[in-house]
Motif scaffolding. Structure first.
Motif, PDB file in Angstrom:
ATOM      1  N   UNK A  18       4.270  -9.605   8.572  1.00 40.87           N
ATOM      2  CA  UNK A  18       3.581  -9.159   7.594  1.00 40.87           C
ATOM      3  C   UNK A  18       3.437 -10.263   6.554  1.00 40.87           C
ATOM      4  N   UNK A  19       4.199 -11.880   6.512  1.00 42.75           N
ATOM      5  CA  UNK A  19       3.898 -12.222   4.962  1.00 42.75           C
ATOM      6  C   UNK A  19       2.939 -13.447   5.812  1.00 42.75           C
ATOM      7  N   UNK A  20       2.627 -13.755   6.401  1.00 43.65           N
ATOM      8  CA  UNK A  20       1.233 -14.429   6.955  1.00 43.65           C
ATOM      9  C   UNK A  20      -0.018 -14.458   6.500  1.00 43.65           C
ATOM     10  N   UNK A  21      -0.474 -13.382   6.436  1.00 47.70           N
ATOM     11  CA  UNK A  21      -1.844 -13.226   6.177  1.00 47.70           C
ATOM     12  C   UNK A  21      -1.427 -12.788   4.214  1.00 47.70           C
ATOM     13  N   UNK A  22      -0.969 -12.981   3.409  1.00 51.52           N
ATOM     14  CA  UNK A  22      -0.016 -12.844   2.637  1.00 51.52           C
ATOM     15  C   UNK A  22      -0.506 -14.172   1.753  1.00 51.52           C
ATOM     16  N   UNK A  23       0.330 -14.867   2.150  1.00 54.23           N
ATOM     17  CA  UNK A  23       0.507 -16.912   1.693  1.00 54.23           C
ATOM     18  C   UNK A  23      -0.197 -17.894   2.042  1.00 54.23           C
ATOM     19  N   UNK A  24      -1.369 -17.333   3.512  1.00 51.54           N
ATOM     20  CA  UNK A  24      -2.348 -18.406   3.719  1.00 51.54           C
ATOM     21  C   UNK A  24      -2.826 -18.776   2.986  1.00 51.54           C
ATOM     22  N   UNK A  25      -3.518 -18.196   2.110  1.00 47.92           N
ATOM     23  CA  UNK A  25      -4.622 -19.393   1.533  1.00 47.92           C
ATOM     24  C   UNK A  25      -4.107 -18.502  -0.059  1.00 47.92           C
ATOM     25  N   UNK A  26      -4.470 -19.276  -1.291  1.00 50.05           N
ATOM     26  CA  UNK A  26      -5.142 -19.264  -2.544  1.00 50.05           C
ATOM     27  C   UNK A  26      -5.667 -18.146  -2.720  1.00 50.05           C
ATOM     28  N   UNK A  27      -6.746 -18.261  -1.884  1.00 50.09           N
ATOM     29  CA  UNK A  27      -7.600 -16.472  -1.720  1.00 50.09           C
ATOM     30  C   UNK A  27      -6.591 -15.426  -1.882  1.00 50.09           C
ATOM     31  N   UNK A  28      -6.238 -15.654  -0.623  1.00 47.06           N
ATOM     32  CA  UNK A  28      -5.466 -14.834  -0.663  1.00 47.06           C
ATOM     33  C   UNK A  28      -4.524 -13.646  -0.964  1.00 47.06           C
ATOM     34  N   UNK A  29      -3.501 -14.795  -1.660  1.00 43.24           N
ATOM     35  CA  UNK A  29      -2.867 -14.517  -2.509  1.00 43.24           C
ATOM     36  C   UNK A  29      -3.441 -14.165  -3.965  1.00 43.24           C
ATOM     37  N   UNK A  30      -3.990 -14.316  -4.412  1.00 40.27           N
ATOM     38  CA  UNK A  30      -5.049 -14.086  -5.743  1.00 40.27           C
ATOM     39  C   UNK A  30      -6.137 -12.363  -5.035  1.00 40.27           C
ATOM     40  N   UNK A  31      -5.880 -12.239  -3.490  1.00 42.38           N
ATOM     41  CA  UNK A  31      -6.912 -11.145  -3.408  1.00 42.38           C
ATOM     42  C   UNK A  31      -5.594  -9.931  -3.131  1.00 42.38           C
ATOM     43  N   UNK A  32      -4.281 -10.462  -2.664  1.00 44.99           N
ATOM     44  CA  UNK A  32      -3.258  -9.605  -2.529  1.00 44.99           C
ATOM     45  C   UNK A  32      -2.761  -9.196  -4.300  1.00 44.99           C
ATOM     46  N   UNK A  33      -3.130 -10.009  -4.930  1.00 41.48           N
ATOM     47  CA  UNK A  33      -2.777 -10.141  -6.493  1.00 41.48           C
ATOM     48  C   UNK A  33      -2.857  -8.903  -7.094  1.00 41.48           C
ATOM     49  N   UNK A  34      -4.947  -9.189  -7.187  1.00 46.28           N
ATOM     50  CA  UNK A  34      -5.649  -8.245  -7.383  1.00 46.28           C
ATOM     51  C   UNK A  34      -5.775  -6.809  -6.684  1.00 46.28           C
ATOM     52  N   UNK A  35      -5.426  -6.675  -5.933  1.00 51.12           N
ATOM     53  CA  UNK A  35      -5.155  -5.779  -5.097  1.00 51.12           C
ATOM     54  C   UNK A  35      -3.733  -5.159  -5.251  1.00 51.12           C
ATOM     55  N   UNK A  36      -2.799  -5.409  -5.910  1.00 53.26           N
ATOM     56  CA  UNK A  36      -1.515  -4.959  -6.293  1.00 53.26           C
ATOM     57  C   UNK A  36      -1.954  -4.586  -8.230  1.00 53.26           C
ATOM     58  N   UNK A  37      -2.509  -5.562  -8.396  1.00 60.20           N
ATOM     59  CA  UNK A  37      -2.121  -5.256 -10.092  1.00 60.20           C
ATOM     60  C   UNK A  37      -3.719  -4.855 -10.721  1.00 60.20           C
ATOM     61  N   UNK A  38      -4.510  -4.858  -9.443  1.00 58.92           N
ATOM     62  CA  UNK A  38      -5.705  -4.477 -10.213  1.00 58.92           C
ATOM     63  C   UNK A  38      -5.285  -3.211 -10.437  1.00 58.92           C
ATOM     64  N   UNK A  80      -2.864  -1.576  -9.948  1.00 63.73           N
ATOM     65  CA  UNK A  80      -1.729  -0.231 -10.655  1.00 63.73           C
ATOM     66  C   UNK A  80      -1.760  -0.666 -11.607  1.00 63.73           C
ATOM     67  N   UNK A  81      -3.216  -0.697 -12.658  1.00 63.73           N
ATOM     68  CA  UNK A  81      -3.804  -0.874 -13.511  1.00 63.73           C
ATOM     69  C   UNK A  81      -4.721   0.366 -13.912  1.00 63.73           C
ATOM     70  N   UNK A  82      -5.434   0.233 -12.952  1.00 64.04           N
ATOM     71  CA  UNK A  82      -6.654   1.905 -12.749  1.00 64.04           C
ATOM     72  C   UNK A  82      -5.318   2.589 -12.293  1.00 64.04           C
ATOM     73  N   UNK A  83      -4.982   2.806 -11.446  1.00 64.82           N
ATOM     74  CA  UNK A  83      -4.049   3.580 -11.097  1.00 64.82           C
ATOM     75  C   UNK A  83      -2.782   4.425 -12.524  1.00 64.82           C
ATOM     76  N   UNK A  84      -2.569   3.611 -13.339  1.00 68.67           N
ATOM     77  CA  UNK A  84      -1.042   3.966 -14.138  1.00 68.67           C
ATOM     78  C   UNK A  84      -2.693   4.919 -15.281  1.00 68.67           C
ATOM     79  N   UNK A  85      -3.635   4.089 -15.603  1.00 70.32           N
ATOM     80  CA  UNK A  85      -4.601   4.758 -16.663  1.00 70.32           C
ATOM     81  C   UNK A  85      -4.970   5.700 -16.218  1.00 70.32           C
TER      82      UNK A  85
END
Length: 171
Positions: free
Chosen positions: A50-70, A72-77
């Motif tokens: 579950x958490x290995x892919x999310x925290x394996x690198x800074x790029x992976x954390x950025x990807x999950x933040x982009x996927x989640x926050x971005x 969320x903003x688009x679907x919220x709009x």
């Protein structure tokens, strides 16, 4: 057209905004579940899967933040737009219902007026037929008074006639 939003319509719009935002936030969770189902590695533990892919690198954390926050903003709009559209359609449907009711009431009034006028016209023709057949002046006056009363709706009718024999006016 400057129109204030009602509290109910604002609540519905915000509800759809929150639903869209929540769907965006849960997108990484959905991806994690899909990754576990289709791309799981049996050598790793469940938490590492579950958490290995999310925290394996800074790029992976950025990807999950982009996927989640971005997302969320688009679907919220998009949810906000959908909520606005639904509120507008409900308002239009309410106005259309009121208009249909007013049209039905006016149609009923028109039909009643038409029936009344049609009946009055039939009465007028019947009286006119009797007037043409009669030769008695008293009957003609009586039929004329009845016609004015029945067809035109007068509650009192006085007919003033010249009596040439007596040199006077008669009612």
């Amino acid at each position: 057209m400057n129109k204030k939003l009602s509290l109910d319509s604002l609540e519905k719009r915000w509800m759809f905004t929150v639903i869209g935002f929540a769907l965006g936030v849960f997108a990484p969770i959905g991806w994690t579940i899909l990754r576990l189902i289709f791309f799981s590695d049996s050598d790793k533990s469940f938490t590492e899967l579950i958490f290995g892919d999310i925290v394996k690198s800074g790029e992976s954390v950025g990807l999950y933040l982009y996927m989640g926050v971005g997302t969320a903003i688009v679907l919220g709009y998009v949810g906000s737009l959908i909520g606005k559209f639904i509120v507008q359609m409900k308002d239009r449907a309410d106005r259309l219902d009121r208009l249909n009711f007013e049209i039905a009431v006016q149609k009923e009034k028109f039909e009643q007026r038409f029936q009344t006028l049609n009946q009055n016209l039939k009465n007028f023709h019947a009286i006119n037929t009797h007037l043409q057949k009669s030769l008695d002046i008293k009957e003609i006056l009586h039929l004329s008074a009845d016609g004015l009363h029945e067809v035109l709706g007068y509650d009192r009718v006085n007919i003033l006639m010249v009596n040439r024999e007596k040199d006077c006016l008669e009612f």
